[in-house]
Design an enzyme around this catalytic site. Sequence first.
Site, PDB file in Angstrom:
ATOM      1  N   GLY A  45      15.623 -24.018 -16.071  1.00 59.21           N
ATOM      2  CA  GLY A  45      15.478 -24.388 -14.655  1.00 59.21           C
ATOM      3  C   GLY A  45      16.418 -25.474 -14.224  1.00 59.21           C
ATOM      4  O   GLY A  45      17.192 -25.229 -13.333  1.00 59.21           O
ATOM      5  N   TYR A  91       9.420 -40.915 -15.187  1.00 57.65           N
ATOM      6  CA  TYR A  91       9.851 -40.615 -16.662  1.00 57.65           C
ATOM      7  C   TYR A  91      10.785 -41.633 -17.167  1.00 57.65           C
ATOM      8  O   TYR A  91      11.437 -41.630 -18.016  1.00 57.65           O
ATOM      9  CB  TYR A  91      10.782 -39.383 -16.742  1.00 57.65           C
ATOM     10  CG  TYR A  91       9.992 -38.137 -16.469  1.00 57.65           C
ATOM     11  CD1 TYR A  91       8.921 -37.778 -16.944  1.00 57.65           C
ATOM     12  CD2 TYR A  91      10.699 -37.173 -15.502  1.00 57.65           C
ATOM     13  CE1 TYR A  91       8.165 -36.684 -16.377  1.00 57.65           C
ATOM     14  CE2 TYR A  91      10.014 -36.094 -15.346  1.00 57.65           C
ATOM     15  CZ  TYR A  91       8.811 -35.903 -15.839  1.00 57.65           C
ATOM     16  OH  TYR A  91       8.450 -34.465 -15.489  1.00 57.65           O
ATOM     17  N   CYS A 123       4.648 -49.351  -1.954  1.00 55.40           N
ATOM     18  CA  CYS A 123       4.012 -50.452  -2.480  1.00 55.40           C
ATOM     19  C   CYS A 123       3.729 -50.135  -3.928  1.00 55.40           C
ATOM     20  O   CYS A 123       2.413 -50.014  -4.313  1.00 55.40           O
ATOM     21  CB  CYS A 123       2.719 -50.806  -1.648  1.00 55.40           C
ATOM     22  SG  CYS A 123       3.424 -51.448   0.035  1.00 55.40           S
TER      23      CYS A 123
HETATM   24  C1  LIG Z   1       9.379 -26.140 -17.014  1.00 53.65           C
HETATM   25  C2  LIG Z   1       9.693 -25.172 -17.942  1.00 53.65           C
HETATM   26  C3  LIG Z   1      10.823 -24.559 -17.898  1.00 53.65           C
HETATM   27  C4  LIG Z   1      12.366 -24.921 -17.514  1.00 53.65           C
HETATM   28  O1  LIG Z   1      12.668 -26.253 -17.944  1.00 53.65           O
HETATM   29  P1  LIG Z   1      14.001 -26.788 -17.698  1.00 53.65           P
HETATM   30  O2  LIG Z   1      14.172 -28.134 -18.590  1.00 53.65           O
HETATM   31  O3  LIG Z   1      14.082 -27.119 -16.239  1.00 53.65           O
HETATM   32  O4  LIG Z   1      15.248 -25.983 -17.986  1.00 53.65           O
HETATM   33  C5  LIG Z   1      11.172 -23.204 -18.637  1.00 53.65           C
HETATM   34  N1  LIG Z   1       9.949 -22.724 -19.118  1.00 53.65           N
HETATM   35  C6  LIG Z   1       8.636 -23.202 -19.030  1.00 53.65           C
HETATM   36  C7  LIG Z   1       7.658 -22.766 -19.524  1.00 53.65           C
HETATM   37  C8  LIG Z   1       8.594 -24.402 -18.351  1.00 53.65           C
HETATM   38  O5  LIG Z   1       7.381 -24.960 -18.303  1.00 53.65           O
END
Ligand SMILES: *Cc1c(COP(=O)(O)O)cnc(C)c1O
Length: 406
Positions: A268, A309, A333
Amino acid sequence: MSGGDVRRLADWDRAHLRSLAAKYGTPLYVIDLERVRSNAQRVCRAFPDAHIQYAVKAHTGHTVLKTVREAGLDAECASAGEVARAFDAGYGANDIQYTAVNPPDKDLDYIVDCWRENNALTVTVGARDTLLRLSERGYDGRLCIRVNPGVGAGHHEMVQTGKDAKFGVPYNRAADVVAEARDYFDVIGLHAHAGSGIDVDQLENHRELVQRMGTLAREVGDLEFVDVGGGFGVPYRKDEPPFDLRVVADATREAIGEISAQLAIEPGRYIVADAGVLLTTVNTIKPAPKTTIVGVDAGMTTLLRPALYDAFHPMAILADRGDSPITVTGPICESSDVFCTDRPLGTPKRDDVIAIGNAGAYGYEMASTYNSRPRPAEIALANGTNRIVRQRETLADLTRLEKDEP
Ligand SMILES: *Cc1c(COP(=O)(O)O)cnc(C)c1O
């Protein structure tokens, strides 16, 4: 430049970013679709035999999903809403994997309806209870079992999902759950995701996860794919090296061993992080004993990662203002509404624009309207043009769903 392994904040054209802030106002997300495309293509080249799915939750914008689809990536969706967005962007059921994480009834109802229309959809499940809920709804289609591999990786313990009992069936029970599920469903895959932000130092964890998944795949046999998740890192700090896709691809192939199923991955962040910046304007400048407090018009409601985070994002004032340390804070705030503390960015003037880098992943997605701050606009860059792809919310939008008159 847009095709290289890494794109840092300094690689963006400052004058262009300033002109976008002037044209569209701030806070403003900017997403470069050409960079999204080249990131997707780089992953395809590094994993030529793998089934590659984009983890939609990193950035669900319509134009981003279309770009990623055109680059040849399928979609991994974590909710009914993400599945609906994937359809809206032109994905078909055969390109979508829905990963159920404690799914609400409404999500399962929607997913089962989608499957009745097109049974090419794949559902990933990480709890026996969810299997029962699917079968109660008559679902007996393509099923992937999410395994908790007992190995975590990630930049912060809150995103290390691999070790967290919330995600997946325990590794040592997985073969039994697969056997049981096969009585009713078409079990075609195994899945594990260790968490976000795997870096080269954490490759041992990645290897171990992949190895375990390979072993399990050989034990249960007869699968279409083994999905080892996402979590590919991007360098947020200047001195971090680019994420070496080839090294990770080699390690993955080696660790999984001989399997008759296809390798699947679901990045992602890697696809979108460095394709996005957030632009924000300086409102208030206040000298403090050891630093200068700089108030900007974006806050934790615009970009939550630093507050949530303690995440580091590169930042730069889009003007030459020296290198004195400043603390950049938002208008919310909450004491956690801080983007950086004592960072040598120089002392800005009021109305200067500050760019916050690597904001393409989990940026707009986590934005909220807390403190009744409307969510920002987003513009997309492609082929030398720019256009609004997400309208800026207005004050009227804040109460739109709250009127009690009919
Ligand atoms: C969030 C997630 C991803 C992607 O993670 P990245 O760190 O953004 O690559 C892939 N698979 C699952 C099941 C996720 O929850």
